[in-house]
Scaffold this active site. Structure first.
Site, PDB file in Angstrom:
ATOM      1  N   HIS A 169       0.744  -1.276  -0.122  1.00 40.65           N
ATOM      2  CA  HIS A 169      -0.180   0.020   0.009  1.00 40.65           C
ATOM      3  C   HIS A 169       0.922   1.203  -0.026  1.00 40.65           C
ATOM      4  O   HIS A 169       1.984   1.142   0.190  1.00 40.65           O
ATOM      5  CB  HIS A 169      -1.004   0.069   1.228  1.00 40.65           C
ATOM      6  CG  HIS A 169      -0.353   0.029   2.559  1.00 40.65           C
ATOM      7  ND1 HIS A 169      -0.043  -1.220   3.316  1.00 40.65           N
ATOM      8  CD2 HIS A 169      -0.005   0.961   3.465  1.00 40.65           C
ATOM      9  CE1 HIS A 169       0.318  -0.764   4.512  1.00 40.65           C
ATOM     10  NE2 HIS A 169       0.477   0.648   4.454  1.00 40.65           N
ATOM     11  N   HIS A 211       3.782   7.103   3.764  1.00 39.71           N
ATOM     12  CA  HIS A 211       4.930   6.019   3.686  1.00 39.71           C
ATOM     13  C   HIS A 211       4.268   5.147   2.538  1.00 39.71           C
ATOM     14  O   HIS A 211       3.246   5.081   2.028  1.00 39.71           O
ATOM     15  CB  HIS A 211       5.000   5.154   4.821  1.00 39.71           C
ATOM     16  CG  HIS A 211       3.695   4.547   5.666  1.00 39.71           C
ATOM     17  ND1 HIS A 211       2.948   4.884   6.336  1.00 39.71           N
ATOM     18  CD2 HIS A 211       3.362   3.203   5.170  1.00 39.71           C
ATOM     19  CE1 HIS A 211       1.959   4.139   6.577  1.00 39.71           C
ATOM     20  NE2 HIS A 211       1.800   2.972   5.954  1.00 39.71           N
ATOM     21  N   GLU A 239       7.590   0.901   5.303  1.00 46.06           N
ATOM     22  CA  GLU A 239       6.930  -0.108   5.913  1.00 46.06           C
ATOM     23  C   GLU A 239       7.083  -1.407   5.391  1.00 46.06           C
ATOM     24  O   GLU A 239       6.909  -1.497   4.086  1.00 46.06           O
ATOM     25  CB  GLU A 239       5.525   0.102   6.127  1.00 46.06           C
ATOM     26  CG  GLU A 239       4.647  -0.977   7.231  1.00 46.06           C
ATOM     27  CD  GLU A 239       3.324  -0.524   7.241  1.00 46.06           C
ATOM     28  OE1 GLU A 239       2.698   0.337   6.493  1.00 46.06           O
ATOM     29  OE2 GLU A 239       2.661  -1.150   8.043  1.00 46.06           O
TER      30      GLU A 239
END
Ligand SMILES: CC[C@H](C(=O)O)C(=O)SCCNC(=O)CCNC(=O)[C@H](O)C(C)(C)COP(=O)(O)OP(=O)(O)OC[C@H]1O[C@@H](n2cnc3c(N)ncnc32)[C@H](O)[C@@H]1OP(=O)(O)O
Ligand SMILES: [Co+2]
Length: 134
Positions: free
Chosen positions: A7, A79, A130
């Site tokens: 994502h 992020h 991440e």
């Protein structure tokens, strides 16, 4: 080591408005808000054919994204999340390469119920990364 893009996260000043914009103006499939107390955010996932967008809004005074929104009051890309097969092996390799793993370095359960870690943006061209084990 890194695999699929899981994502792209956007910190937003108004979660309902951003979700409505993706649903109504952009015609995307928008999920329900999820409070993630352990991470200090409320998230809304937008499902796209090839990845997801994660809308982020601060939850609680200690939210890690509060500072980001103060610096970027209109919001902004926060992020990107890459998938990994083995998050502990990834962590150990990254630390051996001198990258900073944020927090205590132990994976925590993220919004998808999977272990996640974060890498310092200053070590990756200004991009907060991440990692999510899938
Ligand atoms: C439910 C989990 C969900 C999931 O997908 O599963 C999530 O994604 S939760 C997302 C929210 N959680 C986190 O972001 C945890 C990791 N983040 C942190 O630990 C902090 O946000 C940190 C360390 C990245 C930044 O801390 P802070 O906001 O206090 O700012 P600093 O002054 O310490 O920042 C130092 C330096 O980095 C720049 N910065 C900050 N955030 C970002 C960012 N998102 N992208 C790029 N750069 C960032 C900041 O501007 C400072 O730069 P400088 O040049 O020194 O001003
Ligand atoms: Co995320």
């Amino acid at each position: 080591m890194i695999g699929r893009l899981n994502h792209v996260a956007i910190a937003v000043p108004d979660l309902e408005a951003a979700a409505a914009q993706y649903r109504d103006t952009l015609g995307a499939e928008v999920g329900a808000p999820q409070d993630e107390l352990d991470h200090g955010v409320t998230v809304v996932f937008i499902t796209l054919p090839n990845t997801k967008i994660e809308l982020l809004y601060p939850l609680g005074d200690a939210s890690p994204i509060r500072g980001f929104l103060e610096k970027n009051p209109a919001g902004g890309i926060h992020h990107i999340c890459y998938e990994v097969d083995d998050i502990l092996a990834a962590r150990d390799r990254l630390k051996a390469d001198g990258a900073r793993v944020l927090g205590d370095g132990e994976p925590r359960i993220g919004a998808h119920g999977k272990p996640v870690l974060f890498l310092h943006p200053k070590d990756f061209n200004g991009c907060l990364i991440e990692l999510e084990e899938v």
